[in-house]
Design a protein around this motif. Structure first.
Motif, short mmCIF file in Angstrom:
data_model
loop_
_atom_site.label_atom_id
_atom_site.label_comp_id
_atom_site.label_asym_id
_atom_site.label_seq_id
_atom_site.Cartn_x
_atom_site.Cartn_y
_atom_site.Cartn_z
N ASP A 87 -11.62 22.65 49.14
CA ASP A 87 -10.65 22.64 47.95
C ASP A 87 -10.25 21.45 47.79
OD1 ASP A 87 -11.03 25.33 48.30
OD2 ASP A 87 -9.18 25.70 49.59
N PHE A 88 -10.32 20.56 48.37
CA PHE A 88 -9.90 19.18 47.96
C PHE A 88 -10.92 18.07 47.86
CE2 PHE A 88 -7.30 15.29 49.62
CZ PHE A 88 -6.89 14.90 48.33
N VAL A 89 -11.31 17.35 47.16
CA VAL A 89 -12.22 16.30 47.13
C VAL A 89 -11.91 15.30 48.10
CG1 VAL A 89 -13.18 16.50 44.64
CG2 VAL A 89 -11.25 15.04 44.81
N ALA A 117 -3.61 4.95 44.14
CA ALA A 117 -4.64 5.82 43.33
C ALA A 117 -4.13 7.28 43.44
CB ALA A 117 -5.83 5.77 44.20
N ILE A 118 -3.44 7.83 44.67
CA ILE A 118 -3.18 9.25 44.67
C ILE A 118 -2.11 9.37 43.70
CG2 ILE A 118 -2.50 11.19 46.19
CD1 ILE A 118 -4.45 9.96 48.22
N ILE A 119 -1.07 8.93 43.81
CA ILE A 119 0.27 9.16 43.46
C ILE A 119 0.19 9.06 41.63
CG2 ILE A 119 2.61 8.32 42.82
CD1 ILE A 119 2.53 7.98 45.95
N VAL A 178 -9.60 11.30 58.31
CA VAL A 178 -8.21 11.55 58.91
C VAL A 178 -7.69 12.44 58.15
CG1 VAL A 178 -7.04 9.58 57.42
CG2 VAL A 178 -6.72 9.84 60.09
N CYS A 179 -7.90 12.82 56.96
CA CYS A 179 -7.21 13.73 55.95
C CYS A 179 -6.95 15.08 56.39
CB CYS A 179 -7.50 13.75 54.58
SG CYS A 179 -6.64 14.60 53.49
N HIS A 180 -5.71 15.56 56.79
CA HIS A 180 -5.54 16.82 57.57
C HIS A 180 -5.77 17.99 56.26
CE1 HIS A 180 -1.40 17.76 55.48
NE2 HIS A 180 -1.73 16.50 55.50
N VAL A 181 -5.61 17.63 54.81
CA VAL A 181 -5.98 18.63 53.97
C VAL A 181 -7.40 18.99 54.10
CG1 VAL A 181 -5.91 19.08 51.68
CG2 VAL A 181 -3.85 18.01 52.65
N LEU A 182 -8.27 17.77 54.16
CA LEU A 182 -9.78 17.96 53.97
C LEU A 182 -10.12 19.02 55.39
CD1 LEU A 182 -11.51 14.87 53.04
CD2 LEU A 182 -11.75 17.24 52.02
N LEU A 233 -2.81 19.53 46.72
CA LEU A 233 -2.85 19.76 47.91
C LEU A 233 -2.25 18.72 48.80
CD1 LEU A 233 -6.18 21.92 48.20
CD2 LEU A 233 -3.66 23.02 48.66
N CYS A 234 -2.75 17.47 48.19
CA CYS A 234 -2.36 16.19 49.02
C CYS A 234 -0.74 16.26 49.18
CB CYS A 234 -2.81 15.23 48.39
SG CYS A 234 -2.01 13.71 49.00
N ASN A 235 -0.26 16.02 50.24
CA ASN A 235 1.21 15.88 50.47
C ASN A 235 1.77 14.44 50.76
OD1 ASN A 235 0.21 16.20 52.88
ND2 ASN A 235 1.12 18.04 53.45
N VAL A 236 1.02 13.51 50.21
CA VAL A 236 1.34 12.30 50.48
C VAL A 236 1.71 11.53 51.92
CG1 VAL A 236 2.28 10.25 48.82
CG2 VAL A 236 2.11 12.82 48.01
N THR A 237 0.96 11.77 52.92
CA THR A 237 1.17 11.80 54.37
C THR A 237 0.79 10.09 54.43
OG1 THR A 237 -0.80 12.20 54.82
CG2 THR A 237 1.06 13.74 55.08
N ARG A 238 0.29 9.47 53.60
CA ARG A 238 -0.54 8.13 53.68
C ARG A 238 -1.11 8.00 54.78
NH1 ARG A 238 4.61 7.50 51.19
NH2 ARG A 238 4.68 6.42 49.08
N CYS A 239 -1.79 8.90 55.45
CA CYS A 239 -2.52 8.46 56.83
C CYS A 239 -4.02 7.89 56.38
CB CYS A 239 -2.91 9.90 57.45
SG CYS A 239 -1.56 10.87 57.70
N CYS A 240 -4.47 8.23 55.25
CA CYS A 240 -5.51 7.60 54.60
C CYS A 240 -5.64 6.32 54.39
CB CYS A 240 -6.52 8.41 53.20
SG CYS A 240 -4.92 8.49 52.17
N GLN A 241 -4.39 5.94 53.70
CA GLN A 241 -3.90 4.37 53.53
C GLN A 241 -3.98 3.66 54.86
OE1 GLN A 241 -1.52 4.01 50.21
NE2 GLN A 241 -0.04 2.81 51.34
N ILE A 281 -4.49 3.55 48.91
CA ILE A 281 -5.12 4.70 48.38
C ILE A 281 -4.03 5.48 47.91
CG2 ILE A 281 -6.45 6.93 48.83
CD1 ILE A 281 -7.50 5.21 51.44
N THR A 282 -3.16 5.91 48.79
CA THR A 282 -1.86 6.79 48.38
C THR A 282 -0.99 6.32 47.30
OG1 THR A 282 -1.90 7.31 50.68
CG2 THR A 282 -0.55 8.67 49.27
N ASP A 283 -0.58 5.08 47.63
CA ASP A 283 0.45 4.40 46.53
C ASP A 283 -0.23 4.06 45.33
OD1 ASP A 283 2.19 4.64 48.41
OD2 ASP A 283 2.07 2.57 49.29
S1 SF4 Z 1 -1.95 10.83 51.67
FE1 SF4 Z 1 -4.33 10.86 51.93
S2 SF4 Z 1 -4.35 11.87 54.20
FE2 SF4 Z 1 -2.44 12.30 53.67
S3 SF4 Z 1 -2.82 14.43 52.48
FE3 SF4 Z 1 -2.92 12.81 50.84
S4 SF4 Z 1 -5.36 12.23 50.86
FE4 SF4 Z 1 -4.74 13.21 52.75
#
Ligand code: SF4
Ligand code: SF4
Length: 245
Positions: free
Chosen positions: A165-167, A220-222, A155-159, A199-207, A216-218
């Motif tokens: 470029d993004f794991v 792990a990523i942040i 679902v990640c649009h960055v990937l 590159l991740c702009n924290v859209t939370r689609c993955c979560q 995932i976003t809240d």
């Molecule tokens: S929050 Fe998740 S889906 Fe959105 S850009 Fe980051 S890793 Fe990708």
């Protein structure tokens, strides 16, 4: 237009391979029954109409993570997604990954990335018996629910846009699960610096997609983004040392 009866469901399934260079959607009418899942529908097609239909499955209970696909454009586990009575449903492969055949995608690149994450290294403090307060492992325990379905990667649009470029969110979650372990002494700063995390702009689609409801976003990523910034920024590093956080 294909007519479908009350007690049927129409599955439009992506087919490719066998000499079809480009994929196409092929309609299959399947008898509907209460509680039927998309995976049940695919199995019915394979057993009764098209033995060559290729898809992955294993446990059928949402535990193994092998039956991920896009149903009406949404990444889901097909074994956990119900078919509506008289419905018309499209099933396609996860589009972030190269398609091998029909619904089967090539995940080999994911295992290569997994192999790049530095392993767990136990703290060497002479204490062989680990006493860890429950609150110190709650986040790590959440990350360990991951079933490696790779729906978050799909679902990640960055990937999708930046590819290598993004794991991707799955591997940031793995990174966080190791970094946050109270008994880990490993250094993953190199992997983090090259992960493309910025590159991740924290859209939370993955979560929102994760079938295990891992934050995932809240969680792990942040935190991993914060860790990365404080490593790069000497002022932030100094403040962290002074403030102890
Ligand atoms: S929050 Fe998740 S889906 Fe959105 S850009 Fe980051 S890793 Fe990708
Ligand atoms: S974090 Fe969730 S969506 Fe991503 S691979 Fe693991 S279980 Fe699947």
């Amino acid at each position: 237009m294909v007519d479908v009866g009350e007690e049927e469901v129409l599955l439009r399934v992506h087919r490719s391979g066998s000499g079809w260079k480009l994929g196409r959607l092929v309609p299959y009418r399947v008898p509907w029954r209460e509680g039927m899942t998309v995976l049940d529908g695919l199995v019915h097609v394979q057993e009764n109409q098209e033995p060559g239909l290729a898809f992955r499955r294993n446990c059928g209970a949402g535990r193994c993570g092998s039956c991920g696909a896009e149903v009406d454009g949404r990444p889901v586990l097909t074994c956990s997604t119900r078919l509506p009575r008289g419905g018309d449903v499209t099933v396609e492969p996860m589009r972030t990954f190269p398609v091998i055949r029909d619904l089967v995608v090539d995940l080999s690149g994911q295992w290569v990335t997994a192999g790049r994450v530095p392993l767990f290294e136990a703290v060497d403090d002479g204490d062989d018996f680990w006493r860890i307060p429950r609150e110190d492992v709650s986040d790590v325990a959440e990350f360990r629910r991951c079933i490696e379905c790779f729906l978050c990667q799909d679902v990640c649009h960055v990937l999708r846009e930046h590819g290598q470029d993004f794991v991707g969110p799955r591997f940031v979650t793995l990174l966080a699960s190791l970094d946050m372990h109270p008994r880990d002494a490993g250094d993953r700063s190199g992997f983090s610096a090259e992960s493309g995390l910025e590159l991740c702009n924290v859209t939370r689609c993955c979560q929102e997609t994760c079938p295990e409801e891992i934050r995932i976003t809240d969680e792990a990523i942040i935190p991993e983004k914060e860790r990365l910034i404080s490593r790069k920024d000497p002022v932030a590093r100094l403040l962290k040392r002074v403030l102890g956080r």
